[in-house]
Design an enzyme around this catalytic site. Sequence first.
Site, short mmCIF file in Angstrom:
data_model
loop_
_atom_site.label_atom_id
_atom_site.label_comp_id
_atom_site.label_asym_id
_atom_site.label_seq_id
_atom_site.Cartn_x
_atom_site.Cartn_y
_atom_site.Cartn_z
CB THR A 64 112.78 112.28 30.44
OG1 THR A 64 112.35 112.61 29.16
CG2 THR A 64 114.28 112.42 30.38
CG ASN A 76 110.26 121.34 33.61
OD1 ASN A 76 110.78 120.63 32.77
ND2 ASN A 76 110.08 120.93 34.86
#
Length: 406
Positions: A189, A401
């Site tokens: 990302t 995460n």
Amino acid sequence: MKILQDKSLTDVPGFQAVGIHCGIKKNGNKDLCVIYSQKPAVAAAAFTTNIVKAAPLLVNMKHLEISDTIQAIVVNSGNANACTGAQGLEDAYKMSETTAACLNLPPNQVLVASTGIIGVPMPMHVVIPGIKAACSLIPDGSGASAAEAIMTTDSFPKQITVEIMIDDKPVFISGIAKGSGMIHPNMATMLAFIITNANISKALLTKALKDSVSNSYNMISVDGDTSTNDMVITLANGMAGHPLIDAMDKDYAKFKNALDFVNQTLAKMIAKDGEGATKLIEVSLYHAKTEKDAKICAKSVISSNLVKSAFFGSDANWGRIMCSLGYSGGDFSPDKVDIFFKNAKGTIQLVKDGTGIPFSEEKAKEILDQDYVNIVIDLKDGEYEATAWGCDLSYDYVKINGSYRT
């Protein structure tokens, strides 16, 4: 080429930028920015190879298809506007339309970028007022605030500005980027926005960016995941005033070298700032049979989670490097491979002609304990080379995460 330490996007003639908090992020951090060129700029872009593409990418691909020039980019962080269906696409178009109206531009001269959580509807009730507020603040904005506004899990803003001379005219290239997790070759990302006052044709700007991306952002890996939102956008407004660069001559070479430096610097910043990372790892691979083999092998090593984990623990487990070379798909002779670790603490060889050799575990650990480690691999099989960048894989990566959405 001069590196301008205290300069940013707004020091490039003809460009303005601003970053603000509009309310997407609940912690009060900046979450929306607008980059504006006072005159139409030629544009080039590269997008994720993931077939699941976020709504802003679809808008941008359309706008770049129908418009020869671009004048503004609107970016939000905190929400990816990905996997949001027809409403997400409508929202992305609305972001470009609102920005265009505020800046008195055609909507197809505005590009859109988003980054953040996937699958959550855009909070347009704060985004639209935020765009209007940001556009009103552009004359007094700063490149530094724009760099902050595109961050998600990044631990620091990523920006670089350089100056070169073309035909005795100062040419500036300035870039900002974001990226920390979901980073893998073929863009990652990550978002990057590069602006310049260079006078260059669209065709050559596109070529320069394509070639530059292949040797910068496409050579980094944090975690092996290729995002839905990756993009790199470059705008050139021509305000430097030198003759148009429309041939691959010495002026093009000078511009391309500077663009490469900017993109590689930002790419290394992204790799260094991998979520939970403690070390920047650089793979320098030499003497491959072809450029493709060199890149495939280098990327395979930098992408290996086992290699990354070993580096986090400062474990000189060179077998994992040999293993990742072996499954890379690159063509090389295993019985020729040499492997070294290198940084300011020294250089140590661990493998010669594909076989482990005696080495000092203490010296290896001293090198691996540093926050930068260079893995040097010599395939001794040809004349091509490649460089890739990544980071170690730590406990904190899982922590970040494991709760990113919640």
